[in-house]
Structure formats: structure tokens, C-alpha cells
Design an enzyme around this catalytic site. Structure first.
Site, PDB file in Angstrom:
ATOM      1  N   ILE A 592       0.818  -1.225   0.000  1.00  0.00           N
ATOM      2  CA  ILE A 592       0.000   0.000   0.000  1.00  0.00           C
ATOM      3  C   ILE A 592       0.848   1.270   0.000  1.00  0.00           C
ATOM      4  O   ILE A 592       0.333   2.360  -0.128  1.00  0.00           O
ATOM      5  CB  ILE A 592      -0.968   0.030   1.217  1.00  0.00           C
ATOM      6  CG1 ILE A 592      -0.195  -0.156   2.530  1.00  0.00           C
ATOM      7  CG2 ILE A 592      -2.077  -0.962   1.039  1.00  0.00           C
ATOM      8  CD1 ILE A 592      -1.054   0.059   3.758  1.00  0.00           C
ATOM      9  N   GLU A 596      10.390   4.541   4.444  1.00  0.00           N
ATOM     10  CA  GLU A 596      11.814   4.836   4.347  1.00  0.00           C
ATOM     11  C   GLU A 596      12.636   3.557   4.343  1.00  0.00           C
ATOM     12  O   GLU A 596      13.649   3.442   3.672  1.00  0.00           O
ATOM     13  CB  GLU A 596      12.225   5.718   5.534  1.00  0.00           C
ATOM     14  CG  GLU A 596      13.668   6.149   5.476  1.00  0.00           C
ATOM     15  CD  GLU A 596      14.244   6.496   6.836  1.00  0.00           C
ATOM     16  OE1 GLU A 596      13.490   6.525   7.818  1.00  0.00           O
ATOM     17  OE2 GLU A 596      15.457   6.711   6.899  1.00  0.00           O
ATOM     18  N   PHE A 597      12.157   2.551   5.088  1.00  0.00           N
ATOM     19  CA  PHE A 597      12.969   1.351   5.276  1.00  0.00           C
ATOM     20  C   PHE A 597      12.530   0.180   4.406  1.00  0.00           C
ATOM     21  O   PHE A 597      13.182  -0.841   4.371  1.00  0.00           O
ATOM     22  CB  PHE A 597      12.915   0.931   6.744  1.00  0.00           C
ATOM     23  CG  PHE A 597      13.515   1.955   7.667  1.00  0.00           C
ATOM     24  CD1 PHE A 597      14.883   2.022   7.851  1.00  0.00           C
ATOM     25  CD2 PHE A 597      12.707   2.865   8.341  1.00  0.00           C
ATOM     26  CE1 PHE A 597      15.436   2.973   8.693  1.00  0.00           C
ATOM     27  CE2 PHE A 597      13.256   3.804   9.190  1.00  0.00           C
ATOM     28  CZ  PHE A 597      14.632   3.863   9.366  1.00  0.00           C
ATOM     29  N   GLU A 599       8.865  -1.641   2.028  1.00  0.00           N
ATOM     30  CA  GLU A 599       7.471  -1.496   1.612  1.00  0.00           C
ATOM     31  C   GLU A 599       6.518  -1.464   2.796  1.00  0.00           C
ATOM     32  O   GLU A 599       6.816  -2.029   3.847  1.00  0.00           O
ATOM     33  CB  GLU A 599       7.089  -2.688   0.733  1.00  0.00           C
ATOM     34  CG  GLU A 599       7.680  -2.570  -0.659  1.00  0.00           C
ATOM     35  CD  GLU A 599       7.562  -3.858  -1.437  1.00  0.00           C
ATOM     36  OE1 GLU A 599       7.389  -4.928  -0.805  1.00  0.00           O
ATOM     37  OE2 GLU A 599       7.677  -3.783  -2.671  1.00  0.00           O
ATOM     38  N   LYS A 618       4.673  -2.687   8.128  1.00  0.00           N
ATOM     39  CA  LYS A 618       5.856  -1.991   7.605  1.00  0.00           C
ATOM     40  C   LYS A 618       7.000  -2.978   7.630  1.00  0.00           C
ATOM     41  O   LYS A 618       7.248  -3.601   8.675  1.00  0.00           O
ATOM     42  CB  LYS A 618       6.206  -0.811   8.501  1.00  0.00           C
ATOM     43  CG  LYS A 618       5.379   0.400   8.267  1.00  0.00           C
ATOM     44  CD  LYS A 618       5.989   1.556   9.013  1.00  0.00           C
ATOM     45  CE  LYS A 618       5.283   2.837   8.672  1.00  0.00           C
ATOM     46  NZ  LYS A 618       5.916   3.997   9.243  1.00  0.00           N
ATOM     47  N   ASP A 711       7.534  16.805  12.878  1.00  0.00           N
ATOM     48  CA  ASP A 711       7.230  16.656  11.451  1.00  0.00           C
ATOM     49  C   ASP A 711       5.729  16.518  11.256  1.00  0.00           C
ATOM     50  O   ASP A 711       5.262  15.694  10.472  1.00  0.00           O
ATOM     51  CB  ASP A 711       7.982  15.446  10.883  1.00  0.00           C
ATOM     52  CG  ASP A 711       8.006  15.465   9.356  1.00  0.00           C
ATOM     53  OD1 ASP A 711       7.629  16.497   8.764  1.00  0.00           O
ATOM     54  OD2 ASP A 711       8.397  14.447   8.760  1.00  0.00           O
TER      55      ASP A 711
HETATM   56  P1  AMP Z   1       5.382   5.778   6.254  1.00  0.00           P
HETATM   57  O1  AMP Z   1       6.640   5.012   6.088  1.00  0.00           O
HETATM   58  O2  AMP Z   1       4.800   5.669   7.625  1.00  0.00           O
HETATM   59  O3  AMP Z   1       5.507   7.213   5.816  1.00  0.00           O
HETATM   60  O4  AMP Z   1       4.310   5.092   5.290  1.00  0.00           O
HETATM   61  C1  AMP Z   1       4.361   5.187   3.869  1.00  0.00           C
HETATM   62  C2  AMP Z   1       2.952   5.129   3.288  1.00  0.00           C
HETATM   63  O5  AMP Z   1       2.327   3.895   3.608  1.00  0.00           O
HETATM   64  C3  AMP Z   1       2.008   6.194   3.867  1.00  0.00           C
HETATM   65  O6  AMP Z   1       2.104   7.395   3.177  1.00  0.00           O
HETATM   66  C4  AMP Z   1       0.646   5.545   3.711  1.00  0.00           C
HETATM   67  O7  AMP Z   1       0.154   5.749   2.403  1.00  0.00           O
HETATM   68  C5  AMP Z   1       0.942   4.072   3.892  1.00  0.00           C
HETATM   69  N1  AMP Z   1       0.696   3.682   5.295  1.00  0.00           N
HETATM   70  C6  AMP Z   1       1.557   3.690   6.321  1.00  0.00           C
HETATM   71  N2  AMP Z   1       0.972   3.251   7.450  1.00  0.00           N
HETATM   72  C7  AMP Z   1      -0.302   2.958   7.136  1.00  0.00           C
HETATM   73  C8  AMP Z   1      -1.422   2.456   7.885  1.00  0.00           C
HETATM   74  N3  AMP Z   1      -1.333   2.202   9.163  1.00  0.00           N
HETATM   75  N4  AMP Z   1      -2.575   2.274   7.235  1.00  0.00           N
HETATM   76  C9  AMP Z   1      -2.670   2.552   5.906  1.00  0.00           C
HETATM   77  N5  AMP Z   1      -1.665   3.025   5.156  1.00  0.00           N
HETATM   78  C10 AMP Z   1      -0.488   3.221   5.758  1.00  0.00           C
END
Ligand code: AMP
Length: 914
Positions: A592, A596-597, A599, A618, A711
Site C-alpha cells: 500500500i 523509508e525502510f 514497503e 511496515k 514533522d
Molecule cells: P510511512 O513510512 O509511515 O511514511 O508510510 C508510507 C505510506 O504507507 C504512507 O504514506 C501511507 O500511504 C501508507 N501507510 C503507512 N501506514 C499505514 C497504515 N497504518 N494504514 C494505511 N496506510 C499506511
């Protein structure tokens, strides 16, 4: 195609000329020969000289009958069933002197059908038709000749013709009659001539085929200006109509406020008082200069003034209205006005302003100024209607004091340093107090502030042999001046009886333990009601002292967020705050997002004894370093400490198998910025305020437990299917390596400039108050459905503009009260910004009283700026008391909240009164 027949007759009469009738008894004239019974026949029939009229290729069509030899009675010994056709080219009449050998043979002609005695009896005419072509012809004419070698022939007709492509008009170009080329496959390129009143856009050409057809048109002519194309010709535009070259093919009616009285006009003349710029398209109406701007107001802030006005009632029919500012100040002798000093600054600029506001800075204190806001548009310079302006008289206030520049160290002891300083060079008023900020070198997150009226203090409770940084600023009734530069002073060496209290953090001298402690790190868990804000401990009658850690006043006995960095073993932190989940409980279904680290995926989580539910997963991509693993899991160590409906919830981590994963609740609508952009204009104001309320509530919680986000932005808020917004993105690498918006500052750190408070950009002062600033920006993002703050301005320009008091304008259709809240979040003095507690309280009130959201930023501007109605909408519908209740109903140091109330109200009222 055209066939041109050439005239001919037959002067040679070895063949017989016979008048006959055809099967219909119509008379026909034929040449016959029929010497089939005699040997050695060689009978010629020759034409006159046929002038070819320039044709290089001619066609000969023969019609003839031929006797079937087999049907002749008495044998066919010498009978032939063919004859020959010849030609001879010549420029002159050569008559009958031609020799046989001079002719060139065209062909032997045979009959498709021959006739018999029976046909003759029945009067059936078996007519054959054959066509042959001759060429290339190079002379003026030619002779044709037919040679009979013993056949029975009647030549009924000989037609000689050539072909030409006929005159034609194509694409407004005339192509003359053109005789085809000499070769059957030749295409003749022919240039066309533009019809009257047209010009060649691209040289028109066509190709004449051997069959006399026009092929492959290239290029074209167009009607010249003032004419239009009608039926392959160019007709003149009638009076009142015009056509310029670049326009549509047809003549157009003159646009509004213009006319023409002659035909064939290429443009229209503007009516008196109306104008056209050279760059205006000819079909654009003539326009005129705008009227003066309306409803100008000013808002004085010390020696700056913010001027705002409404668009002129009459824009002159143009969209390029802009404004110029004329600034004059009253002379020293108060007798006349003179031009303002060149040092006065206009933000974003003085002339050609496209917005309806400008900030004028660096004016003289206590001075009367007149500002004229002049409206101009694209045709103002073409006329001289007198300047159209609105003027404003403004008196500046007092300027803040200049920074303290001279600071000296007095006596220093093991635990104290005495510091003195000189009054600033330009106090600009009576100095009410000084603020002295100090902290141990490289420990800026823990600092102490002392306020006093004297020009000397003793900072005590310090560590021996340590360097401390001091900064001082003065305050007058105009507010605080800037801080002095940093001064470094050192305490004396420490005493022998030092004891270690906490070997990871700090040491205290035995005799200092009971003194003021500079920093206390609390690791006490459990919920508490601690608020963000000030707590004041009186020290001396004229002096107050406040201790900060990470932007928070330190209290004893409160639950505080624990920085995982303080754990020597980061794994220990993870397992203290995050539950280990067995990988078999997780099913990854789809990707989805990209973190940073690695998918970010989603799928169901099945925990033993629990109903399966969707989660976000994550992952840490393969090939990570130990540091990356630690930083990745650091987010879980932080998130695991939070428990709030508006903070993304951590389900657990997978660290025992690879890939390492962080499992959080699943937010169906993803990140808020993308979600808003996708659903532009789709939500009610109450829904938007609900989102803002969720964000503020999550931030209040973080603030309460002492976590500074650093942030906060719409991209770091996640939205679930019920539109609940939750704060996310708690990287350990809070230098924000993970945020594409983060840019390096001159001081080295990486900061998302557009979202960050000026003090955090300038000296990395990240506090909950700087989070409030970011919250204001995120509010703006929400109310503008994901618009980029400050649009495409560069980071450097954003820093400069904010520093110079420029703030984002209210988003379209944004309730005034919300814009005021944003503006409050963007106060330069971070202590004057509202607290998250207050923001939540205000938003709750707005949700309970939706009519308070009716007055919109743009509608109030449209109705002529800040009128009485505007002020009463803001404060009667929301209610001053409501806002005040939000601000004072909280157990803060009351002077702080009170200041905030006054600043909110006074700003709005001052707009009203100017
Ligand atoms: P992040 O690494 O937390 O910035 O996550 C990258 C992308 O993954 C975000 O911009 C969201 O589109 C998606 N994402 C992260 N966490 C969630 C979550 N708990 N539920 C749905 N989408 C998520």
C-alpha cells in the site's frame, strides 16, 4: 480530365473514300480498302500534318471494320486481317513526299471482331475500337499513316486527342489548364496562383497525372486580413466586422467597446475611454483602467504595518489588475509629507502586487505615514485618467529593543556564574525586563530562563568545570527584542565531594543537590494531567526562573515519554514497549505504500483467541545495517508508548524472523494529504473540523507526555474509513531523514521548512509550541484540500517571508474563525501560540455551534474587508467568552493564557478600527 481532339483529313487516297450509312441508316464517311485477292498489296492512307498544340503525348482512337478472311468466297490466299499504323513528326507541311521509311511504326492493329457475308446481309456493323498513344512528341506536328497489306478494311473514324488537367481552384489557389506529361507515369508539378485578396501561406502546388487528374495538393493560400473565404474566393469583411490574419477563417463582429465603419477591416478601433494593449488578442474587448481599490485597512505592529484592501469595483474588464504602493511620511517639522526612506521594505514587493495585501516593514517608530494603494491594469499606461488609489494614514508604534550586544562575565564559582550586560544600543522605549537564557554547552534541549529587571544576574545550580552558553534579550512595551549572540562562560573546577546520581545523565556536587536542579529526566509511567506550558518558581522578588527540558517545563512525578535513545540496548526498548508477534499470524496481501525502510503492506492479523482484523505491515528491506534496524524499530519503541484514539496504534513487531516488521492498525484512507487531494471539495466544514479536532487531540496527548513530533504535516496523518485522523510517523531519526520535504538548513539539520516554526529552523528549538506552528500549517493544508503550503515558493523565500511576518492567506471558503486559529498558531513569539489543549477546546466549541463556522474568509473579503459585521460574526457567534473559556478554563500559568486571549482579540479589533 480533358480530351482535346485534333483535326485531320486524309489527302492520300490509295484507300477509297466512301459515303455509307451505318446500321441505323445514319450517313457515315469511311476510307476503305479491300484488295484481298491480289498479291503484294501496300496501300497507304496518310493524314494531313496534325498540329499537336504542345502536347507531348497524343492518343489515336480508331474505329474500323475488318472482313473475316475465312468468309471470303474462293480462298484466302493473300487475305490479311491486320493493318499497320505509323507516324512521322514534322515541323512543316511535307505533303506527299514522305517516304515509307521515314515513318515510325506505332503498332499493328488487329480486329477483335471481323465481319462475314452474313453480317453484311443482316446489316450488322461489327465495329472495332482500338486506342494507341504516341510520344514523346518533340515537334510541332505529326502525320499519321495506315498501311494495308491486303486486308478488307473500312476505317470509320480516327480521333486524335491529348489529355490535360483542367483549370481548378483548390485551397484558394488557381491551377491553370495543364497538358499532361509525355510519359504515362509522369506527374507534372504545377504551381498555383493565389486567388484575389489571398496570400500564399505555403507555396501552393498540385500534380497533374498522365490521365489528366489533379493529384497531391501541397501548400495553400489564405485570405488576407480583412477578407474571409467564401466559395473558393476571398470576400471582404463587412463594416462592423473584422478579420485579423491569425484568426478563424470568418470575419468576426467587433468585440465589445470597439467598432469599425469601413469594410475590409483587420481590427476594430476602441471606443473613447477604452484601450487595447499590443499584446491583447484582437478579439478581446477593449478595456479601461481600474477604479481605485476599496475598503483599505491597516494593521500596525510596532514599526511594521500590514495593509489590506478589496479589489476595485471596476476592474476595467481586465484580469491583470495589480497594485502599487506609495509611501510618504510626515516630515520632522510636521509640515509636509516626504517620500519614505529607502530602507522601508515592502513584502512581497512594492509595485505590481497581485495580492490584495502588503506588509511594510522597517518604518520609523512613532511616525505618521500615508500610504496610497494604487490600482493599475494592463491599459493604465496607455492613458492618463489620473491615479486611482485609496489612501491610509498610519501611525507606527514603538519598535522592539535592539539586541543586547555587550555581555560580561563577573565572578564565577564551582556552581555559579555572575553575568552582567549593557542596555541595548537602541532600547526604543523603557526596558521592562531582561530575559536571560542559559544552558550547558551542547545541551540546548535543557535550558533555564531567568527574567529580571537589573542588568546583572547570578546563574547558580551549575555544574563545575562546565561551559555554559548565555543569551540575553530585552523587553519593552513593544515586546521582546532579538536575543544577543551566544556568550560562553565556564564555571570553576568542581569540588572533591562529587557523587554520581545518574551515570548516564548528569552529576551534581554534593552541596548542590538541594539547589535548583537544571535538568531532571523523569521515567515515571502512569497517566497524569500534566499540561504543556509554564510553571514558575519564584526565585527572587524581581526574578523568575523556569527550567525546560525538550521544550517542556519539568515537573516532578508525571508520566513522560521515554526516548529510546536513552537505552543502551535498543532491543530492550523495543521489547519493553512493543509486543512480539509470531509471523504466522500475519498474511501480507498487498503493498500500500513505500516507507523509508521498505514497503508498507496490508493484510489480516490473526491473534490467538481474537477475531482477525486488518493491519498495516511496515517491513525492513533486506540488506539493512544495524543502525537501520535500530532506527526502524525505534519507531515501534516510540509508538508503543502511546495509547490514544488519535495516535496510530501499534499492534506489535516481528523481530525474531526476517523480514523485520512493524504491525499497526490499518487506516483505510491512507495519508491525509493524498486523501484530501483525491476528494477535493467533497467534505462539509464540520467534517473538516472533525479531522482537525482529531489531529489536535492526538497532538495534545503527545504534548502531555512530553513528545515533540517535529514533522507534523498532513502527509503524516493517516485517515481510517470513518474519517478518523491519527497522528503517525514517529521516526527515531528525528533529523527527518525520512521526509522528502525535509531540507538541510544552514545549521546542518534536515527540516521540513514549510511546516516548521521559525525558531526551530533558526536554532533547532523544537518544542510543542513549534508543533503548534506545524499544526497551523496542517490545518491550512486540510482547509485547502491538500494544497502545498506557500505553493511553489522556494524554501529560502519561505523562510524569509515568514521571518518578515508574511503568513499564508486564508484558504478559499475557510471559516474565518479557523483562519484566526491558524494565524494564532503562527505567532512569532512561540509562547503566544495557543496550546493544543486550547485548540481542542476551541474546535469542540465550533463543532457544537456550527453557525460559528458560517463567516468565511473570502466572503468577508468580498463584502469589503473587515467591517463591523465581520468582527461581530467572529466574536458573537463563536463568542469571545467561548474562546476565553478555552483559554482560561485550563490550568496554565494564567498570565500566559491571558496574553493569548488579548492578542487574539486585539488583533481582530485593531483591524476593525483601522
Ligand atoms: P510511512 O513510512 O509511515 O511514511 O508510510 C508510507 C505510506 O504507507 C504512507 O504514506 C501511507 O500511504 C501508507 N501507510 C503507512 N501506514 C499505514 C497504515 N497504518 N494504514 C494505511 N496506510 C499506511
Amino acid at each position: 480530365m480533358f480530351d482535346i481532339f485534333l483535326s485531320l483529313y486524309f489527302p492520300s487516297l490509295q484507300w477509297e473514300e466512301i459515303g455509307e450509312v451505318d446500321e441505323n441508316y445514319a450517313p457515315i464517311h469511311t476510307y476503305q480498302v479491300c484488295k484481298v485477292m491480289e498479291h503484294n498489296q501496300n496501300n497507304w492512307l496518310q493524314t494531313n500534318l496534325i498540329l499537336n498544340e504542345g502536347a507531348q503525348r497524343v492518343f489515336v482512337e480508331l474505329q474500323f471494320t475488318l472482313r473475316d478472311c475465312n468468309s471470303l468466297p474462293g480462298g484466302v490466299g493473300t487475305c490479311k486481317e491486320t493493318f499497320n499504323m505509323y507516324y512521322y513528326e514534322s515541323n512543316d507541311e511535307e505533303g506527299r513526299n514522305l517516304r515509307e521509311s521515314q515513318y515510325s511504326k506505332v503498332d499493328t492493329i488487329a480486329a477483335d471482331e471481323s465481319f462475314t457475308e452474313l453480317d453484311l446481309g443482316d446489316r450488322v456493323m461489327k465495329l472495332n475500337t482500338e486506342v494507341r498513344d504516341l510520344g514523346p512528341l518533340t515537334k510541332k506536328g505529326f502525320y499519321l499513316a495506315f498501311q494495308d497489306l491486303g486486308a478488307c478494311i473500312a476505317l470509320v473514324s480516327v480521333r486524335v486527342f491529348y489529355k490535360k488537367c483542367p483549370f481548378i481552384v483548390r485551397n484558394l489557389a488557381q491551377f491553370q489548364d495543364t497538358i499532361t506529361g509525355s510519359d504515362s507515369s509522369q506527374l507534372l508539378e504545377v504551381a498555383g496562383n493565389c486567388v484575389n485578396n489571398s496570400v500564399a501561406e505555403d507555396l501552393p502546388r498540385m500534380h497533374c497525372s498522365a490521365e489528366g487528374e489533379w493529384l497531391v495538393p501541397i501548400g495553400k493560400c489564405v485570405c488576407q486580413a480583412g477578407f474571409e473565404e467564401v466559395n473558393d474566393s476571398c470576400q471582404v469583411c463587412r463594416a462592423g466586422f473584422f478579420r485579423s490574419v491569425l484568426q478563424t477563417p470568418a470575419c468576426s463582429k467587433c468585440p465589445p467597446h470597439s467598432f469599425t465603419r469601413v469594410q475590409g477591416s483587420v481590427g476594430c478601433t476602441c471606443e473613447e475611454g477604452y484601450y487595447r494593449r499590443d499584446s491583447d488578442p484582437p478579439n478581446m474587448a477593449c478595456t479601461r483602467p481600474p477604479s481605485a481599490p476599496r475598503n483599505a485597512i491597516s494593521n500596525v505592529n510596532e514599526t511594521s504595518v500590514f495593509l489590506e484592501w478589496a479589489v476595485p469595483e471596476e476592474t476595467g474588464g481586465r484580469k491583470d489588475v495589480s497594485y502599487n504602493i506609495l509611501c510618504r511620511k510626515i516630515s520632522v517639522d510636521s509640515r509636509h509629507y516626504e517620500e519614505c526612506e529607502s530602507t522601508v521594505r515592502f513584502l512581497p514587493q512594492r509595485n505590481s502586487l497581485r495580492n490584495n495585501s502588503v506588509m511594510v516593514a522597517d518604518l520609523l517608530a512613532h511616525t505618521n505615514y500615508t500610504f496610497e494603494v494604487e490600482a493599475v491594469n494592463g491599459v493604465s499606461e496607455l492613458t492618463n485618467p489620473g491615479r486611482q488609489f485609496v489612501s491610509l494614514n498610519v501611525t507606527t508604534n514603538q519598535a522592539a529593543p535592539s539586541p543586547v550586544s555587550v555581555v560580561r562575565k563577573g565572578n564565577s564559582g564551582k556552581n555559579s556564574i555572575s553575568v552582567s550586560w549593557q542596555e541595548p544600543d537602541r532600547p526604543n522605549g523603557i526596558i521592562l525586563e531582561y530575559e536571560i537564557k542559559y544552558f550547558e554547552k551542547d545541551q540546548e534541549t535543557s535550558y533555564t530562563i531567568i527574567k529580571c529587571k537589573e542588568t546583572e544576574i547570578v546563574a547558580d545550580g551549575l555544574k563545575p568545570s562546565s561551559v555554559y552558553i548565555f543569551q540575553i534579550r530585552a523587553r519593552t512595551s513593544a515586546g521582546y527584542g532579538g536575543f544577543s549572540r551566544r556568550f560562553e562562560f565556564e564555571t570553576s573546577p568542581y569540588c572533591k565531594s562529587c557523587i554520581y546520581i545518574d551515570n548516564t545523565h548528569m552529576l551534581f556536587c554534593a552541596q548542590c543537590v538541594c539547589c535548583n536542579m537544571t535538568v531532571i529526566q523523569h521515567h515515571v509511567c502512569g497517566k497524569s494531567l500534566r499540561r504543556c506550558g509554564y510553571s514558575k518558581a519564584k526565585q527572587e522578588p524581581d526574578e523568575e526562573k523556569i527550567h525546560f527540558h525538550n521544550g517542556h517545563i519539568m515537573y516532578p512525578g508525571v508520566r513522560t515519554y521515554i526516548d529510546p535513545h536513552t537505552y543502551e540496548d535498543p532491543n530492550q526498548a523495543v521489547h519493553e514497549f512493543a509486543k512480539e508477534i509470531d509471523v504466522s499470524c500475519i498474511t501480507i496481501e498487498r503493498v500500500i505504500g513505500a516507507g523509508e525502510f521498505g514497503e508498507v503492506c496490508s493484510g489480516p492479523l490473526r491473534l490467538p483467541g481474537k477475531k482477525e482484523f486488518p493491519v498495516a505491515i511496515k517491513t525492513l528491506k533486506a540488506g539493512y545495517t544495524e543502525r537501520q534496524r535500530r532506527d526502524f524499530l525505534g519507531e515501534a519503541s516510540i509508538m508503543g508508548q502511546f495509547d490514544h484514539p488519535n495516535i496510530i496504534h501499534l499492534e506489535g513487531v516481528v523481530t525474531k524472523t526476517k523480514p523485520v516488521m512493524i504491525i499497526t492498525e490499518y487506516m483505510e484512507n491512507g495519508s491525509l494529504d493524498t486523501f484530501l487531494k483525491k476528494n477535493d471539495g467533497q467534505f462539509t466544514v464540520i467534517q473538516l473540523v472533525g479531522m482537525l479536532r482529531g489531529m489536535a487531540s492526538g497532538m495534545r496527548y503527545l504534548c502531555d507526555i512530553g513528545y515533540v513530533h517535529r514533522d507534523l504535516a498532513a502527509r503524516n496523518i493517516l485517515v481510517n474509513s470513518n474519517l478518523v485522523c491519527k497522528v503517525s510517523d514517529f521516526g527515531l531519526s528525528r533529523v527527518l531523514e525520512d521526509d522528502a520535504e525535509a531540507a538541510y538548513t544552514t545549521r546542518g539539520g534536515k527540516i521540513p521548512i514549510r511546516w516548521t516554526a521559525p525558531e526551530a529552523i533558526a536554532f533547532r528549538k523544537f518544542t510543542s509550541a513549534s508543533d503548534v506552528w506545524s499544526y497551523g500549517i496542517a490545518m491550512w493544508e486540510v482547509m485547502s484540500y491538500g494544497e502545498r503550503p506557500y505553493w511553489e515558493m522556494s524554501n529560502q523565500d519561505v523562510i524569509k517571508a515568514v521571518e518578515e511576518s508574511y503568513r499564508l492567506p486564508g484558504p478559499m471558503d475557510c471559516p474565518v474563525v479557523l483562519y484566526h486559529l491558524m494565524m494564532a498558531c503562527w505567532q512569532k513569539d512561540r509562547n503566544s501560540r495557543p496550546k493544543f489543549e486550547e485548540i481542542v477546546c476551541l474546535l469542540d466549541k465550533l463543532i457544537r455551534n456550527p453557525s460559528s463556522l458560517k463567516a468565511l474568509v473570502n466572503s468577508s473579503h468580498r463584502s469589503g474587508g473587515f467591517t463591523d459585521g465581520f468582527v461581530s460574526v467572529t466574536f458573537t457567534e463563536v463568542g469571545v467568552t467561548d474562546i476565553t473559556a478555552c483559554l482560561t478554563g485550563i490550568d496554565l500559568g494564567s498570565s500566559v493564557s491571558q496574553t493569548h486571549v488579548t492578542s487574539l482579540i486585539s488583533r481582530t479589533l485593531s483591524r476593525k478600527h483601522t
